[in-house]
Write a protein that holds these residues in place. Sequence first.
Motif, PDB file in Angstrom:
ATOM      1  N   PRO A 449       0.846  -1.202   0.000  1.00  0.00           N
ATOM      2  CA  PRO A 449       0.000   0.000   0.000  1.00  0.00           C
ATOM      3  C   PRO A 449       0.879   1.251   0.000  1.00  0.00           C
ATOM      4  CG  PRO A 449       0.030  -1.015   2.175  1.00  0.00           C
ATOM      5  CD  PRO A 449       0.749  -1.948   1.267  1.00  0.00           C
ATOM      6  N   ARG A 450       0.479   2.254  -0.749  1.00  0.00           N
ATOM      7  CA  ARG A 450       1.206   3.515  -0.841  1.00  0.00           C
ATOM      8  C   ARG A 450       0.449   4.636  -0.130  1.00  0.00           C
ATOM      9  NH1 ARG A 450       3.395  -0.545  -4.181  1.00  0.00           N
ATOM     10  NH2 ARG A 450       4.951   0.315  -5.634  1.00  0.00           N
ATOM     11  N   PRO A 451       1.152   5.562   0.522  1.00  0.00           N
ATOM     12  CA  PRO A 451       0.445   6.715   1.090  1.00  0.00           C
ATOM     13  C   PRO A 451      -0.062   7.621  -0.025  1.00  0.00           C
ATOM     14  CG  PRO A 451       2.822   6.935   1.389  1.00  0.00           C
ATOM     15  CD  PRO A 451       2.581   5.568   0.847  1.00  0.00           C
ATOM     16  N   ALA A 452      -1.309   8.056   0.079  1.00  0.00           N
ATOM     17  CA  ALA A 452      -1.866   8.947  -0.936  1.00  0.00           C
ATOM     18  C   ALA A 452      -1.261  10.348  -0.842  1.00  0.00           C
ATOM     19  CB  ALA A 452      -3.385   9.018  -0.787  1.00  0.00           C
ATOM     20  N   ASN A 453      -0.951  10.776   0.358  1.00  0.00           N
ATOM     21  CA  ASN A 453      -0.355  12.105   0.567  1.00  0.00           C
ATOM     22  C   ASN A 453       1.056  11.928   1.104  1.00  0.00           C
ATOM     23  OD1 ASN A 453       0.302  14.745   1.145  1.00  0.00           O
ATOM     24  ND2 ASN A 453      -1.052  14.906   2.931  1.00  0.00           N
ATOM     25  N   SER A 454       2.051  12.264   0.297  1.00  0.00           N
ATOM     26  CA  SER A 454       3.452  12.180   0.722  1.00  0.00           C
ATOM     27  C   SER A 454       4.078  13.558   0.879  1.00  0.00           C
ATOM     28  CB  SER A 454       4.250  11.363  -0.305  1.00  0.00           C
ATOM     29  OG  SER A 454       3.850  10.011  -0.295  1.00  0.00           O
ATOM     30  N   VAL A 455       3.268  14.580   0.998  1.00  0.00           N
ATOM     31  CA  VAL A 455       3.783  15.946   1.094  1.00  0.00           C
ATOM     32  C   VAL A 455       4.283  16.193   2.516  1.00  0.00           C
ATOM     33  CG1 VAL A 455       3.292  18.390   0.780  1.00  0.00           C
ATOM     34  CG2 VAL A 455       2.141  16.688  -0.654  1.00  0.00           C
ATOM     35  N   LEU A 456       5.549  16.613   2.633  1.00  0.00           N
ATOM     36  CA  LEU A 456       6.166  16.853   3.936  1.00  0.00           C
ATOM     37  C   LEU A 456       6.360  18.348   4.147  1.00  0.00           C
ATOM     38  CD1 LEU A 456       8.910  14.048   3.867  1.00  0.00           C
ATOM     39  CD2 LEU A 456       6.570  13.929   4.755  1.00  0.00           C
ATOM     40  N   ASP A 457       6.039  18.805   5.334  1.00  0.00           N
ATOM     41  CA  ASP A 457       6.192  20.214   5.705  1.00  0.00           C
ATOM     42  C   ASP A 457       7.670  20.527   5.920  1.00  0.00           C
ATOM     43  OD1 ASP A 457       6.442  22.494   7.713  1.00  0.00           O
ATOM     44  OD2 ASP A 457       4.298  22.564   7.280  1.00  0.00           O
ATOM     45  N   MET A 458       8.159  21.597   5.312  1.00  0.00           N
ATOM     46  CA  MET A 458       9.599  21.905   5.329  1.00  0.00           C
ATOM     47  C   MET A 458       9.958  23.058   6.255  1.00  0.00           C
ATOM     48  SD  MET A 458      11.135  20.081   2.728  1.00  0.00           S
ATOM     49  CE  MET A 458      12.107  21.084   1.614  1.00  0.00           C
ATOM     50  N   ALA A 459       9.013  23.536   7.076  1.00  0.00           N
ATOM     51  CA  ALA A 459       9.266  24.734   7.877  1.00  0.00           C
ATOM     52  C   ALA A 459      10.438  24.545   8.839  1.00  0.00           C
ATOM     53  CB  ALA A 459       8.002  25.112   8.647  1.00  0.00           C
ATOM     54  N   LYS A 460      10.589  23.357   9.400  1.00  0.00           N
ATOM     55  CA  LYS A 460      11.624  23.164  10.417  1.00  0.00           C
ATOM     56  C   LYS A 460      13.022  23.292   9.836  1.00  0.00           C
ATOM     57  CE  LYS A 460      13.157  19.940  14.031  1.00  0.00           C
ATOM     58  NZ  LYS A 460      12.899  18.635  14.694  1.00  0.00           N
ATOM     59  N   ILE A 461      13.290  22.637   8.702  1.00  0.00           N
ATOM     60  CA  ILE A 461      14.632  22.749   8.134  1.00  0.00           C
ATOM     61  C   ILE A 461      14.851  24.135   7.531  1.00  0.00           C
ATOM     62  CG2 ILE A 461      14.125  21.857   5.815  1.00  0.00           C
ATOM     63  CD1 ILE A 461      16.816  20.292   6.083  1.00  0.00           C
ATOM     64  N   GLU A 462      13.799  24.757   7.028  1.00  0.00           N
ATOM     65  CA  GLU A 462      13.942  26.110   6.507  1.00  0.00           C
ATOM     66  C   GLU A 462      14.323  27.086   7.617  1.00  0.00           C
ATOM     67  OE1 GLU A 462      10.239  26.814   4.575  1.00  0.00           O
ATOM     68  OE2 GLU A 462      10.799  25.722   2.748  1.00  0.00           O
ATOM     69  N   ALA A 463      13.867  26.828   8.839  1.00  0.00           N
ATOM     70  CA  ALA A 463      14.219  27.691   9.969  1.00  0.00           C
ATOM     71  C   ALA A 463      15.707  27.622  10.309  1.00  0.00           C
ATOM     72  CB  ALA A 463      13.378  27.316  11.194  1.00  0.00           C
ATOM     73  N   THR A 464      16.387  26.568   9.852  1.00  0.00           N
ATOM     74  CA  THR A 464      17.836  26.464  10.069  1.00  0.00           C
ATOM     75  C   THR A 464      18.636  27.176   8.983  1.00  0.00           C
ATOM     76  OG1 THR A 464      18.223  24.431   8.784  1.00  0.00           O
ATOM     77  CG2 THR A 464      17.436  24.186  11.067  1.00  0.00           C
ATOM     78  N   GLY A 465      17.937  27.683   7.955  1.00  0.00           N
ATOM     79  CA  GLY A 465      18.613  28.395   6.879  1.00  0.00           C
ATOM     80  C   GLY A 465      18.736  27.625   5.583  1.00  0.00           C
ATOM     81  N   PHE A 466      18.168  26.426   5.522  1.00  0.00           N
ATOM     82  CA  PHE A 466      18.256  25.636   4.289  1.00  0.00           C
ATOM     83  C   PHE A 466      16.967  25.781   3.493  1.00  0.00           C
ATOM     84  CE2 PHE A 466      17.517  21.814   1.772  1.00  0.00           C
ATOM     85  CZ  PHE A 466      18.699  21.755   1.043  1.00  0.00           C
ATOM     86  N   ILE A 467      17.122  26.149   2.226  1.00  0.00           N
ATOM     87  CA  ILE A 467      15.980  26.260   1.325  1.00  0.00           C
ATOM     88  C   ILE A 467      16.199  25.292   0.165  1.00  0.00           C
ATOM     89  CG2 ILE A 467      14.616  27.783  -0.137  1.00  0.00           C
ATOM     90  CD1 ILE A 467      14.513  28.481   2.853  1.00  0.00           C
ATOM     91  N   ALA A 468      15.299  24.354   0.021  1.00  0.00           N
ATOM     92  CA  ALA A 468      15.408  23.362  -1.050  1.00  0.00           C
ATOM     93  C   ALA A 468      14.992  23.973  -2.387  1.00  0.00           C
ATOM     94  CB  ALA A 468      14.528  22.163  -0.727  1.00  0.00           C
ATOM     95  N   ARG A 469      15.557  23.447  -3.461  1.00  0.00           N
ATOM     96  CA  ARG A 469      15.171  23.902  -4.790  1.00  0.00           C
ATOM     97  C   ARG A 469      13.787  23.375  -5.159  1.00  0.00           C
ATOM     98  NH1 ARG A 469      19.435  23.070  -9.475  1.00  0.00           N
ATOM     99  NH2 ARG A 469      19.304  20.881  -8.821  1.00  0.00           N
TER     100      ARG A 469
END
Length: 482
Positions: A449-469
């Motif tokens: 079975p696969r998860p229908a929603n795989s979207v992960l919240d990125m606020a925590k790592i962004e608060a450390t200064g990392f911004i993903a492309r």
Amino acid sequence: MADGPKQLTSTETAIPGLTLWDLPVHGDSRGWFKENWQREKMTALGLPDFGPVQNNISFNATVGTTRGIHAEPWDKWVSVATGRIFGAWVDLREGPTFGAVVTAEIDPSRAVFVPRGVGNAFQTLEEGTAYSYLVNAHWSPDAEYALLNLADETVAVPWPIPLDQAEVSDKDKGHPRLDAITPVRQRRTVIIGSKGQLGRALEAELAHDHVLDLVDREELDISSPTLATDYPWHEVNVILNAAAYTAVDVAETPEGRADAWAANASAPAALARIAAEHRITLVHVSSDYVFDGSSTMPYTEGEPFAPLGVYGQSKAAGDIAVAGAPKHYIVRTSWVIGDGKNFVRTMAGLAGRGVAPSVVDDQVGRLTFTADLARGIRHLVETAAPYGTYNLTGSGEPASWATVASEVYDLVAAGSVPGVTAVDGIAGSSVTPVSTVEYFASATVPVAPRPANSVLDMAKIEATGFIARDWRDSLQAYLLAE
């Protein structure tokens, strides 16, 4: 000591990692009191949480007693219980500061943190000096030391009392000069699973300025019951665990279930125990499959686990085990794309052959390219971000697998994929969206079975200064590099 208590403060020195500390000493007619080692306060001011396990005291009866220069394979917290010393420290580690010297007077109101590989020496300036040091490894007769002569002309320590008038042991007099010393090797970063797609990306990201050891299953079986003694873990600073069992459908079979649990749960648990014992930072890669995908919102790091299948269950167990290591980063990601066979390359190949595929459209997430994942892992380690779990995927608007496939087809049609010739009439509209149930309707083997929603919240790592492309930008760059 100076009049009145000092404030607890630290001072950087010319030797990286060597810090001098002022300690508050409270006195009255009875004597004085100080907090010689206070973990919470000192780590809050930047002292490494170095985990001392042994306390040693050297009592020196006479002025001029001189000891050193010794670089042991452990960290030290050095202070004076009574009396006063002239301390000298020489960097004997490999690197640009090899041979650098720092000196200072130490009394009960001062202390110094001496990192592994930095030579330590002192000369007493008062009678009855008690020199105290905490270390984070038990003394062993087999420990390898780097030793430097107290009178070495290159480092030229300015001893207050000339060495020919000081009390020096014959052993210390016989230590070699600087030019005869093999520098202490830096503690290394170990990439486990180095031949996998993430392992190769981590090597490319770190190769220029890290001491790396690339380890794959042929060199080290992390599921072995003797893992703790199969590798010189005391020489390691960071473990990057890029190894995992990712055959989500095969994991639903009896043989696959055992393999998944061995690689994704038992092995990380063993690495966590090793990391705790040797004060190693452990970086472990997690998965969106630890969630069931039923949420309508992006998943945060603190969401409770609810895995649907064996793969997700084994990954969740591994996360729980790794979280027990004092120094850990669990990097949770999704839809990983790197070197080797993967969804993006499969779609590009189909587009080049003129195939019009059916692709599921009821699973939503973001692609994560291994180069971006490696960059984020490096960021967490090198910025010393707070330990814990971090979501890390591509950024941008989430999409279904069918939408991703359409994006790939459009790039092929536009001639943006080197080595793939567009077929007339093939474009993003050639992709037919279907449900997961429809896609696997004719399957004759177990399907996870696969998860229908795989979207992960990125606020925590962004608060450390990392911004993903944005994953779409990364997708285009990835295909252009083909």
